[in-house]
Design a protein around this motif. Structure first.
Motif, PDB file in Angstrom:
ATOM      1  N   ARG A 118       0.819  -1.226   0.000  1.00  0.00           N
ATOM      2  CA  ARG A 118       0.000   0.000   0.000  1.00  0.00           C
ATOM      3  C   ARG A 118       0.860   1.288   0.000  1.00  0.00           C
ATOM      4  O   ARG A 118       0.650   2.210   0.821  1.00  0.00           O
ATOM      5  CB  ARG A 118      -0.938   0.006   1.218  1.00  0.00           C
ATOM      6  CG  ARG A 118      -1.756  -1.267   1.366  1.00  0.00           C
ATOM      7  CD  ARG A 118      -3.019  -1.261   0.632  1.00  0.00           C
ATOM      8  NE  ARG A 118      -3.981  -0.326   1.144  1.00  0.00           N
ATOM      9  CZ  ARG A 118      -5.064   0.067   0.473  1.00  0.00           C
ATOM     10  NH1 ARG A 118      -5.295  -0.431  -0.736  1.00  0.00           N
ATOM     11  NH2 ARG A 118      -5.912   0.931   0.991  1.00  0.00           N
ATOM     12  N   GLN A 157      -2.138  15.223  -5.162  1.00  0.00           N
ATOM     13  CA  GLN A 157      -0.699  15.438  -4.894  1.00  0.00           C
ATOM     14  C   GLN A 157       0.133  15.069  -6.123  1.00  0.00           C
ATOM     15  O   GLN A 157       1.270  15.473  -6.267  1.00  0.00           O
ATOM     16  CB  GLN A 157      -0.220  14.571  -3.723  1.00  0.00           C
ATOM     17  CG  GLN A 157      -0.576  15.090  -2.365  1.00  0.00           C
ATOM     18  CD  GLN A 157      -1.725  14.317  -1.770  1.00  0.00           C
ATOM     19  OE1 GLN A 157      -1.943  13.158  -2.115  1.00  0.00           O
ATOM     20  NE2 GLN A 157      -2.464  14.955  -0.897  1.00  0.00           N
ATOM     21  N   ARG A 166      -0.905   4.827  -0.070  1.00  0.00           N
ATOM     22  CA  ARG A 166      -2.003   5.059   0.884  1.00  0.00           C
ATOM     23  C   ARG A 166      -2.142   6.549   1.218  1.00  0.00           C
ATOM     24  O   ARG A 166      -1.148   7.223   1.515  1.00  0.00           O
ATOM     25  CB  ARG A 166      -1.732   4.261   2.169  1.00  0.00           C
ATOM     26  CG  ARG A 166      -2.926   4.212   3.107  1.00  0.00           C
ATOM     27  CD  ARG A 166      -2.628   3.440   4.363  1.00  0.00           C
ATOM     28  NE  ARG A 166      -1.184   3.314   4.548  1.00  0.00           N
ATOM     29  CZ  ARG A 166      -0.549   2.184   4.804  1.00  0.00           C
ATOM     30  NH1 ARG A 166      -1.198   1.068   4.920  1.00  0.00           N
ATOM     31  NH2 ARG A 166       0.766   2.174   4.966  1.00  0.00           N
ATOM     32  N   GLY A 167      -3.359   7.065   1.099  1.00  0.00           N
ATOM     33  CA  GLY A 167      -3.608   8.468   1.470  1.00  0.00           C
ATOM     34  C   GLY A 167      -3.227   9.477   0.395  1.00  0.00           C
ATOM     35  O   GLY A 167      -3.392  10.675   0.588  1.00  0.00           O
ATOM     36  N   LYS A 168      -2.721   8.995  -0.722  1.00  0.00           N
ATOM     37  CA  LYS A 168      -2.303   9.942  -1.778  1.00  0.00           C
ATOM     38  C   LYS A 168      -3.419  10.085  -2.821  1.00  0.00           C
ATOM     39  O   LYS A 168      -4.129   9.121  -3.134  1.00  0.00           O
ATOM     40  CB  LYS A 168      -1.028   9.442  -2.461  1.00  0.00           C
ATOM     41  CG  LYS A 168       0.162   9.399  -1.528  1.00  0.00           C
ATOM     42  CD  LYS A 168       0.595  10.806  -1.154  1.00  0.00           C
ATOM     43  CE  LYS A 168       1.781  10.857  -0.224  1.00  0.00           C
ATOM     44  NZ  LYS A 168       1.500  10.598   1.184  1.00  0.00           N
ATOM     45  N   LYS A 169      -3.527  11.299  -3.370  1.00  0.00           N
ATOM     46  CA  LYS A 169      -4.552  11.552  -4.398  1.00  0.00           C
ATOM     47  C   LYS A 169      -3.863  11.769  -5.739  1.00  0.00           C
ATOM     48  O   LYS A 169      -2.895  12.546  -5.823  1.00  0.00           O
ATOM     49  CB  LYS A 169      -5.352  12.793  -4.046  1.00  0.00           C
ATOM     50  CG  LYS A 169      -6.204  12.621  -2.807  1.00  0.00           C
ATOM     51  CD  LYS A 169      -7.016  13.877  -2.607  1.00  0.00           C
ATOM     52  CE  LYS A 169      -7.667  13.877  -1.238  1.00  0.00           C
ATOM     53  NZ  LYS A 169      -8.280  15.160  -0.950  1.00  0.00           N
ATOM     54  N   GLY A 229      -3.402   1.976  -2.736  1.00  0.00           N
ATOM     55  CA  GLY A 229      -3.981   2.836  -1.686  1.00  0.00           C
ATOM     56  C   GLY A 229      -4.345   4.223  -2.148  1.00  0.00           C
ATOM     57  O   GLY A 229      -4.816   5.042  -1.355  1.00  0.00           O
ATOM     58  N   GLU A 261      -6.242   7.436  -3.916  1.00  0.00           N
ATOM     59  CA  GLU A 261      -7.568   7.905  -4.349  1.00  0.00           C
ATOM     60  C   GLU A 261      -7.359   8.534  -5.728  1.00  0.00           C
ATOM     61  O   GLU A 261      -6.441   9.347  -5.898  1.00  0.00           O
ATOM     62  CB  GLU A 261      -8.099   8.955  -3.371  1.00  0.00           C
ATOM     63  CG  GLU A 261      -9.465   9.469  -3.773  1.00  0.00           C
ATOM     64  CD  GLU A 261      -9.893  10.707  -2.985  1.00  0.00           C
ATOM     65  OE1 GLU A 261     -10.645  11.521  -3.538  1.00  0.00           O
ATOM     66  OE2 GLU A 261      -9.455  10.852  -1.827  1.00  0.00           O
TER      67      GLU A 261
END
Ligand code: ADE
Length: 419
Positions: free
Chosen positions: A41, A121, A44-47, A69, A71
């Motif tokens: 992952r 990001q 994770r938490g990255k766009k 992970g 988005e």
């Protein structure tokens, strides 16, 4: 349009899933990356905002990034998306996708805007329209962006010019410049799928025809070699002496476009430049000439000038428009001058997109840790990643490498020994 996406018809999702799974079978490198991403992952938490051709292969890249992970918000990098894939992405895989085949320029740019609305990001672009919108109209979102990737030759030319003018605000990895990308995707992918598009649109026999390829970059090389393979007499036009010389030694006739247009039966532009075939060229073509483009943007053919000159324009079969000039000469334009491989066929086959998109996935992973060391410029994919992708592809194909002996390693490292 809502945050989950904007697609043509949810009922197309099932057909999309079948086709996405079909492509996945031919994407072993991306499958391996996906399996590792599922375990680790890393995103994770990255766009990620992605602006790519919405195809079955792109869907597999999106699933890989999601497995890592991330988005994601995906939009089309031109109006040639596949509606079933877009629908499957939204309704079966829960990936926000904004793409409708044939969308008008206003919708196209609204869709780009929708991907920027997630405040990514990372950007993943194909042609640099997403990056351009971010830099010109959506400065509000640029502060969140750490880095991006670019898929194509065309996009990289635009981004280098932004960097030269000091306009680029974050670093970009040039996926196109990886050998595992352009030597395979641009050459074999564009080569095969361009011919596929021309054949699906026209059902013409290539054997014995005079086939003109305008531009001898990696895409032009691929198209020329595949057209020759089907028995066409290939003519190449070039502006750069080195590729022109290569085309000559590869066995093609090379001549300026004003001469080639008098001889050709079928034309393909693959230069990345504007108005490569203009009114004077169209006027000199034979009656019945077939003209297409496989360069990224629909600017290579000056269709506005042709339309103004034409007495009439009519669609004679799907993807084929007949322009009748004063005097009665007919010119057939394929796919409205858009990328013929995506307009009339299905884009590059999955097996080459496997490597291109492995570069995209590993490129974003690389940027996660290395972006802070990079300035706002265009950077090559690290050679180690390129080699790793080639190694994985060979492994998947069941091809083993030879190995150097210790004597050979020592010889290569030394300079004293000659004849
Ligand atoms: N560009 C050309 N062919 C493509 C494909 N099959 N998927 C995504 N981008 C492409």
């Amino acid at each position: 349009m809502n945050a989950q996406g904007h697609v043509k018809d949810p009922k197309l999702a099932e057909a999309g899933v079948n086709r996405i799974e079909w492509a996945e079978r031919e994407m072993p490198v991306l499958r391996q990356i996906r399996a590792r991403f599922e375990r680790e992952r890393p995103l994770r938490g990255k766009k990620i905002a992605a602006c790519l051709h919405v195809t079955t292969e792109t869907a597999n890249l999106m699933l890989t990034l999601k497995a890592g992970g991330a988005e994601i918000a995906l939009c089309a990098s031109n109006p040639l998306s596949t509606d079933d894939v877009a629908s499957a992405l939204v309704h079966r895989y829960g990936i926000a996708t904004f793409a409708i085949k044939g969308e008008d320029p206003e919708t196209y740019y609204q869709h780009i805007g929708a991907t920027i609305d997630i405040h990514p990001q990372f950007t993943m672009d194909d042609g640099a329209d997403l990056v351009t919108v971010l830099h010109t109209k959506r400065g509000d979102a640029i502060q969140h962006v750490i880095a991006g990737t670019e898929e194509t030759t065309t996009g990289i030319i635009r981004l280098r010019s932004m960097a030269r003018e000091g306009a680029l605000k974050y670093p970009i990895l040039a996926v196109n410049d990886a050998k595992t990308k352009h030597l395979f995707d641009n050459r074999y992918g564009t080569g095969q799928s361009t011919i596929d598009g021309i054949l699906r649109a026209t059902n013409r026999l290539l054997a014995g025809s005079a086939f003109v390829v305008l531009g001898y970059g990696w895409c032009g090389r691929g198209v020329a070699s595949r057209a020759r393979g089907l028995g066409a007499h290939v003519i190449v036009t070039e502006v750069d002496p080195l590729p022109a010389l290569e085309a000559v030694m590869d066995g093609f006739r090379v001549m300026p476009a004003p001469e080639a247009v008098k001889q050709g039966d079928i034309f393909v532009t693959v230069t990345g430049n504007i108005h490569v075939l203009g009114l004077e060229h169209f006027r000199s073509m034979k009656d019945g000439a077939i003209v297409s483009n496989s360069g990224h943007f629909n600017v290579e053919l000056d269709l506005d000038a042709l339309r103004k000159e034409a007495k009439s324009v009519r669609t004679v079969r799907p993807f084929v428009e007949e322009y009748t000039l004063p005097g009665g000469k007919r010119i057939f334009i394929l796919g409205e001058g858009r990328l013929i491989n995506l307009a009339a066929a299905e884009g590059h086959p999955a097996s080459v997109m496997d490597m291109s998109f492995a570069n995209q996935a590993l490129g974003v992973e690389y940027l996660l840790t290395h972006a802070k060391e990079l300035k706002a410029n265009v950077y090559p994919i690290p050679v180690a990643l390129d080699q790793e992708i080639a190694r994985l592809k060979l492994e998947a194909l069941g091809v083993r490498l030879d190995t150097l002996t210790p004597e050979q390693i020592a010889y290569l490292a030394s300079w004293q020994q000659g004849t």
